[in-house]
Design a protein around this motif. Structure first.
Motif, PDB file in Angstrom:
ATOM      1  N   VAL A  81       0.854  -1.188   0.000  1.00  0.00           N
ATOM      2  CA  VAL A  81       0.000   0.000   0.000  1.00  0.00           C
ATOM      3  C   VAL A  81       0.888   1.236   0.000  1.00  0.00           C
ATOM      4  N   GLU A  82       0.566   2.191  -0.866  1.00  0.00           N
ATOM      5  CA  GLU A  82       1.280   3.469  -0.878  1.00  0.00           C
ATOM      6  C   GLU A  82       0.252   4.583  -0.991  1.00  0.00           C
ATOM      7  N   GLY A  83       0.499   5.650  -0.264  1.00  0.00           N
ATOM      8  CA  GLY A  83      -0.393   6.796  -0.310  1.00  0.00           C
ATOM      9  C   GLY A  83       0.399   8.085  -0.417  1.00  0.00           C
ATOM     10  N   PHE A  84      -0.277   9.124  -0.902  1.00  0.00           N
ATOM     11  CA  PHE A  84       0.354  10.428  -0.996  1.00  0.00           C
ATOM     12  C   PHE A  84      -0.692  11.508  -0.793  1.00  0.00           C
ATOM     13  N   SER A  85      -0.310  12.518  -0.027  1.00  0.00           N
ATOM     14  CA  SER A  85      -1.120  13.728   0.111  1.00  0.00           C
ATOM     15  C   SER A  85      -0.147  14.888   0.197  1.00  0.00           C
ATOM     16  N   VAL A  86      -0.605  16.061  -0.183  1.00  0.00           N
ATOM     17  CA  VAL A  86       0.246  17.244  -0.104  1.00  0.00           C
ATOM     18  C   VAL A  86       0.649  17.491   1.348  1.00  0.00           C
ATOM     19  N   CYS A  94       2.120  -2.370   4.310  1.00  0.00           N
ATOM     20  CA  CYS A  94       1.708  -3.615   3.667  1.00  0.00           C
ATOM     21  C   CYS A  94       0.545  -4.244   4.428  1.00  0.00           C
ATOM     22  N   LEU A  95      -0.204  -5.037   3.704  1.00  0.00           N
ATOM     23  CA  LEU A  95      -1.280  -5.845   4.275  1.00  0.00           C
ATOM     24  C   LEU A  95      -0.847  -7.299   4.158  1.00  0.00           C
ATOM     25  N   ALA A  96      -1.159  -8.107   5.166  1.00  0.00           N
ATOM     26  CA  ALA A  96      -0.691  -9.489   5.259  1.00  0.00           C
ATOM     27  C   ALA A  96       0.840  -9.480   5.349  1.00  0.00           C
ATOM     28  N   ARG A  97       1.307  -8.947   6.445  1.00  0.00           N
ATOM     29  CA  ARG A  97       2.740  -8.684   6.654  1.00  0.00           C
ATOM     30  C   ARG A  97       3.619  -9.922   6.474  1.00  0.00           C
ATOM     31  N   GLU A  98       3.229 -11.061   7.030  1.00  0.00           N
ATOM     32  CA  GLU A  98       4.045 -12.266   6.904  1.00  0.00           C
ATOM     33  C   GLU A  98       4.167 -12.705   5.448  1.00  0.00           C
ATOM     34  N   ALA A  99       3.064 -12.657   4.716  1.00  0.00           N
ATOM     35  CA  ALA A  99       3.103 -13.017   3.298  1.00  0.00           C
ATOM     36  C   ALA A  99       3.946 -12.019   2.513  1.00  0.00           C
ATOM     37  N   THR A 100       3.825 -10.741   2.847  1.00  0.00           N
ATOM     38  CA  THR A 100       4.631  -9.720   2.174  1.00  0.00           C
ATOM     39  C   THR A 100       6.112  -9.982   2.415  1.00  0.00           C
ATOM     40  N   GLU A 101       6.459 -10.306   3.643  1.00  0.00           N
ATOM     41  CA  GLU A 101       7.859 -10.567   3.971  1.00  0.00           C
ATOM     42  C   GLU A 101       8.382 -11.765   3.192  1.00  0.00           C
ATOM     43  N   ALA A 102       7.553 -12.788   3.017  1.00  0.00           N
ATOM     44  CA  ALA A 102       7.966 -13.958   2.234  1.00  0.00           C
ATOM     45  C   ALA A 102       8.255 -13.569   0.783  1.00  0.00           C
ATOM     46  N   TYR A 103       7.470 -12.668   0.212  1.00  0.00           N
ATOM     47  CA  TYR A 103       7.721 -12.212  -1.157  1.00  0.00           C
ATOM     48  C   TYR A 103       8.989 -11.363  -1.248  1.00  0.00           C
ATOM     49  N   CYS A 104       9.389 -10.765  -0.156  1.00  0.00           N
ATOM     50  CA  CYS A 104      10.550  -9.854  -0.155  1.00  0.00           C
ATOM     51  C   CYS A 104      11.835 -10.526   0.319  1.00  0.00           C
ATOM     52  N   GLU A 105      11.809 -11.820   0.595  1.00  0.00           N
ATOM     53  CA  GLU A 105      12.975 -12.509   1.158  1.00  0.00           C
ATOM     54  C   GLU A 105      14.239 -12.363   0.319  1.00  0.00           C
ATOM     55  N   PHE A 115       8.733  -1.501   5.332  1.00  0.00           N
ATOM     56  CA  PHE A 115       7.324  -1.592   5.704  1.00  0.00           C
ATOM     57  C   PHE A 115       7.179  -1.424   7.219  1.00  0.00           C
ATOM     58  N   PRO A 116       6.589  -0.320   7.658  1.00  0.00           N
ATOM     59  CA  PRO A 116       6.468  -0.059   9.096  1.00  0.00           C
ATOM     60  C   PRO A 116       5.563  -1.081   9.791  1.00  0.00           C
TER      61      PRO A 116
END
Length: 166
Positions: A81-86, A94-105, A115-116
């Motif tokens: 997930v990425e967001g931007f505002s002025v 990220c959503l589903a942090r453990e799965a995200t971490e597996a993709y980033c290994e 990812f905070p």
């Protein structure tokens, strides 16, 4: 096989598939949803929008005059997930942090720096929602960012939108 692609969220009277920030980066929208107060969500297959998310978001904000958000779904398992505002600038989570971490290994980056934590992600998302004129559900945001068990990460993304006050 799950979905690989991006969701784009912005507030505009112009349809997403006519906004130059999106049109310049992708051939066409797969799905489109309208939400309250002029907010809309588009689903785009493939990695094109995720590859250039910070620039896409900045251009969308400039073009629409409202904060913008993307979610890159990885095989329906996880979402970047990425967001931007002025007012708040760029943020990432990220959503589903453990799965995200597996993709980033295999990446050479520090995952926790990239990812905070769910709590920090919830704070950044709440600030974004406030800048967007929405009323975020802070406990709900923390819950969504901490969620690990979901059949489809896309469902988590739409729950995130709900908790952002959309």
């Amino acid at each position: 096989m799950g979905f690989w692609g991006s969701f784009v969220v912005c507030r505009s009277e112009t349809p997403l598939d006519e906004l130059s920030a999106v049109v310049e980066r992708h051939d066409g929208i797969e799905e489109h949803w309208r939400r309250a107060d002029g907010w809309q969500v588009g689903q785009y297959p493939g990695p094109e929008l995720a590859d250039d998310a910070p620039a896409l978001l900045a251009e969308l904000v400039e073009e629409t005059g409202a904060p913008a958000l993307t979610g890159f779904v990885l095989d329906s398992d996880a979402v970047h997930v990425e967001g931007f505002s002025v007012a708040g600038g760029h943020w990432k989570a990220c959503l589903a942090r453990e799965a995200t971490e597996a993709y980033c290994e295999d990446d050479d980056e520090d995952f926790d720096a990239e990812f905070p934590s769910p709590e920090a992600a919830a704070r950044a998302a709440a600030a974004w929602a406030s800048a967007a004129g929405r009323t975020p559900d802070m406990p709900g945001l923390a819950e969504v960012f901490a969620e690990e068990d979901s059949d489809f990460a896309e469902e988590l993304f739409f729950r995130l939108l709900d908790k952002l006050g959309m």
